[in-house]
Motif scaffolding. Structure first.
Motif, mmCIF file in Angstrom:
data_model
loop_
_atom_site.group_PDB
_atom_site.id
_atom_site.type_symbol
_atom_site.label_atom_id
_atom_site.label_comp_id
_atom_site.label_asym_id
_atom_site.label_seq_id
_atom_site.Cartn_x
_atom_site.Cartn_y
_atom_site.Cartn_z
ATOM 1 N N GLY A 118 0.861 -1.163 0.000
ATOM 2 C CA GLY A 118 0.000 0.000 0.000
ATOM 3 C C GLY A 118 0.905 1.222 0.000
ATOM 4 O O GLY A 118 2.092 1.130 0.366
ATOM 5 N N ALA A 119 0.394 2.355 -0.397
ATOM 6 C CA ALA A 119 1.232 3.552 -0.459
ATOM 7 C C ALA A 119 1.862 3.884 0.893
ATOM 8 O O ALA A 119 2.974 4.410 0.962
ATOM 9 N N ASN A 120 1.159 3.547 1.984
ATOM 10 C CA ASN A 120 1.696 3.856 3.314
ATOM 11 C C ASN A 120 2.752 2.854 3.778
ATOM 12 O O ASN A 120 3.334 3.007 4.848
ATOM 13 N N ASP A 121 3.014 1.792 2.990
ATOM 14 C CA ASP A 121 4.087 0.837 3.301
ATOM 15 C C ASP A 121 5.422 1.274 2.717
ATOM 16 O O ASP A 121 6.440 0.623 2.941
ATOM 17 N N ILE A 122 5.407 2.369 1.987
ATOM 18 C CA ILE A 122 6.553 2.730 1.146
ATOM 19 C C ILE A 122 7.137 4.089 1.524
ATOM 20 O O ILE A 122 6.407 5.019 1.876
ATOM 21 N N SER A 123 8.463 4.165 1.422
ATOM 22 C CA SER A 123 9.161 5.451 1.510
ATOM 23 C C SER A 123 9.330 5.962 0.083
ATOM 24 O O SER A 123 9.937 5.293 -0.768
ATOM 25 N N TRP A 124 8.792 7.153 -0.190
ATOM 26 C CA TRP A 124 8.747 7.696 -1.542
ATOM 27 C C TRP A 124 9.805 8.779 -1.760
ATOM 28 O O TRP A 124 10.187 9.480 -0.832
ATOM 29 N N ASN A 125 10.189 8.919 -3.016
ATOM 30 C CA ASN A 125 11.078 10.012 -3.385
ATOM 31 C C ASN A 125 10.807 10.376 -4.846
ATOM 32 O O ASN A 125 10.446 9.518 -5.660
ATOM 33 N N THR A 126 10.943 11.638 -5.174
ATOM 34 C CA THR A 126 10.781 12.072 -6.566
ATOM 35 C C THR A 126 11.934 13.009 -6.938
ATOM 36 O O THR A 126 12.479 13.698 -6.076
ATOM 37 N N ARG A 127 12.260 13.006 -8.210
ATOM 38 C CA ARG A 127 13.232 13.986 -8.710
ATOM 39 C C ARG A 127 12.968 14.229 -10.192
ATOM 40 O O ARG A 127 12.462 13.358 -10.916
ATOM 41 N N SER A 128 13.283 15.424 -10.598
ATOM 42 C CA SER A 128 13.066 15.805 -12.000
ATOM 43 C C SER A 128 14.254 15.366 -12.843
ATOM 44 O O SER A 128 15.416 15.528 -12.449
ATOM 45 N N GLU A 129 13.972 14.801 -14.024
ATOM 46 C CA GLU A 129 14.994 14.373 -14.969
ATOM 47 C C GLU A 129 14.781 15.109 -16.298
ATOM 48 O O GLU A 129 13.653 15.497 -16.646
ATOM 49 N N THR A 130 15.847 15.319 -17.051
ATOM 50 C CA THR A 130 15.758 16.074 -18.307
ATOM 51 C C THR A 130 15.634 15.184 -19.534
ATOM 52 O O THR A 130 15.274 15.662 -20.613
ATOM 53 N N ILE A 140 -0.384 12.881 -6.970
ATOM 54 C CA ILE A 140 -0.954 11.898 -6.049
ATOM 55 C C ILE A 140 -0.578 10.515 -6.561
ATOM 56 O O ILE A 140 -0.841 10.196 -7.734
ATOM 57 N N VAL A 141 0.030 9.684 -5.705
ATOM 58 C CA VAL A 141 0.474 8.348 -6.111
ATOM 59 C C VAL A 141 -0.191 7.303 -5.224
ATOM 60 O O VAL A 141 -0.274 7.466 -4.002
ATOM 61 N N ALA A 142 -0.645 6.234 -5.860
ATOM 62 C CA ALA A 142 -1.260 5.114 -5.132
ATOM 63 C C ALA A 142 -0.837 3.801 -5.792
ATOM 64 O O ALA A 142 -0.399 3.784 -6.947
ATOM 65 N N ILE A 143 -0.977 2.709 -5.046
ATOM 66 C CA ILE A 143 -0.692 1.379 -5.600
ATOM 67 C C ILE A 143 -2.025 0.790 -6.074
ATOM 68 O O ILE A 143 -2.723 0.097 -5.340
ATOM 69 N N GLY A 144 -2.392 1.110 -7.284
ATOM 70 C CA GLY A 144 -3.680 0.645 -7.802
ATOM 71 C C GLY A 144 -4.815 1.570 -7.399
ATOM 72 O O GLY A 144 -4.701 2.382 -6.474
ATOM 73 N N GLU A 197 -7.506 0.856 -5.889
ATOM 74 C CA GLU A 197 -8.170 0.524 -4.628
ATOM 75 C C GLU A 197 -7.333 0.883 -3.395
ATOM 76 O O GLU A 197 -7.726 0.576 -2.272
ATOM 77 N N ASP A 198 -6.170 1.469 -3.600
ATOM 78 C CA ASP A 198 -5.317 1.835 -2.465
ATOM 79 C C ASP A 198 -6.055 2.848 -1.577
ATOM 80 O O ASP A 198 -6.420 3.935 -2.044
ATOM 81 N N PRO A 199 -6.272 2.528 -0.283
ATOM 82 C CA PRO A 199 -7.054 3.421 0.572
ATOM 83 C C PRO A 199 -6.284 4.641 1.068
ATOM 84 O O PRO A 199 -6.880 5.582 1.583
ATOM 85 N N GLU A 200 -4.942 4.624 0.939
ATOM 86 C CA GLU A 200 -4.150 5.726 1.488
ATOM 87 C C GLU A 200 -3.126 6.241 0.479
ATOM 88 O O GLU A 200 -1.922 6.067 0.663
ATOM 89 N N PRO A 201 -3.566 6.859 -0.607
ATOM 90 C CA PRO A 201 -2.611 7.449 -1.572
ATOM 91 C C PRO A 201 -1.813 8.563 -0.917
ATOM 92 O O PRO A 201 -2.221 9.129 0.106
ATOM 93 N N VAL A 202 -0.668 8.870 -1.512
ATOM 94 C CA VAL A 202 0.203 9.903 -0.939
ATOM 95 C C VAL A 202 0.355 11.057 -1.925
ATOM 96 O O VAL A 202 0.282 10.879 -3.141
ATOM 97 N N SER A 203 0.569 12.242 -1.380
ATOM 98 C CA SER A 203 0.825 13.428 -2.194
ATOM 99 C C SER A 203 2.320 13.708 -2.172
ATOM 100 O O SER A 203 2.929 13.794 -1.095
ATOM 101 N N LEU A 204 2.923 13.818 -3.359
ATOM 102 C CA LEU A 204 4.359 14.034 -3.467
ATOM 103 C C LEU A 204 4.637 15.364 -4.164
ATOM 104 O O LEU A 204 4.088 15.658 -5.236
ATOM 105 N N LYS A 205 5.495 16.156 -3.554
ATOM 106 C CA LYS A 205 5.882 17.436 -4.146
ATOM 107 C C LYS A 205 6.829 17.200 -5.335
ATOM 108 O O LYS A 205 7.747 16.375 -5.244
#
Length: 225
Positions: free
Chosen positions: A98-110, A186-190, A192-200
């Motif tokens: 589930g999204a809350n089981d995961i440590s997330w990270n984002t970065r911009s690529e060119t 907003i990212v979720a695992i499918g 039906e994921d009950p707890e999607p996360v918002s990533l900057k």
């Protein structure tokens, strides 16, 4: 022989005969007692034998019961949860992430005109499975959802420890000047994921976004159009 001597002889004979008779009776009684005693002892021994057999039988029965119990436990253990590998063994089935089981990270690529690289690692102590499906990535208050950037669905990935999964998001797959200006996704695992996360993600222009499947290599997660 005179009358007195004969009388004395007869008395003596009677006394001796009586003594012999008494001795014989005593021997007979003792023999009878001994026989009875032996018979009693034998009877007791015979009576004890079934008891011993019963005890042995009880021991066998207990052993059989123990075997039966052990076999049942083994069957239950063997038939427990897990996936059949085809060789008589079963492997544990992990839980879906589930999204809350995961440590997330984002970065911009060119690369490929610019995209957002999402990386996902399981939180400490968690092992979970990313399904063989697109990540659910949505944008803005209207929930615009990213479509597939690849034609085929990828493979499921088990996240645990330092294993990292990557997905690439192209927020604008069109060549037009239009689009929405946003700074998060907003990212979720499918769906039906009950707890999607918002990533900057910084300021991005969104117009017909697309996203790749999950990959274990960041270079495979480039969303080429």
């Amino acid at each position: 022989m005179s009358g007195n001597r004969r009388k004395a002889f007869l008395v003596s004979a009677v006394l001796v005969g009586g003594a012999l008779l008494m001795t014989a009776c005593q021997d007979t009684d003792e023999a009878a007692d001994t026989g009875a005693s032996q018979g009693s002892s034998t009877a007791s021994g015979d009576a004890a034998t079934p008891s011993g057999s019963s005890a042995a039988g009880s021991g066998k029965d207990s052993g059989a019961a123990g075997k039966s119990s052990g076999a049942t436990g083994g069957t239950e253990d063997g038939a427990g949860s897990g996936a059949d590998t085809g060789n008589g063994k079963r492997e544990p089935v992990g839980q879906s992430c589930g999204a809350n089981d995961i440590s997330w990270n984002t970065r911009s690529e060119t690369q490929a005109g610019g995209y957002i690289l999402i990386s996902a690692k399981a939180k400490p102590g968690i092992t979970c499975i990313l399904p063989a499906a697109l990540p659910t990535v949505a944008f803005g208050s209207d929930g615009t959802e990213a479509g597939p950037a690849e034609q085929a669905v990828g493979e499921q990935i088990t996240l645990s420890g330092n294993t990292t999964a990557y997905a690439g998001v192209n927020p604008k797959s069109t060549n037009s000047d239009g689009g929405k200006e946003l700074d998060s996704i907003i990212v979720a695992i499918g769906d039906e994921d009950p707890e999607p996360v918002s990533l900057k993600v910084g300021t991005i222009t969104v117009d017909k976004p697309v996203v790749t499947n999950w990959h274990t290599s960041a270079t495979d997660a480039v969303p080429f159009s």
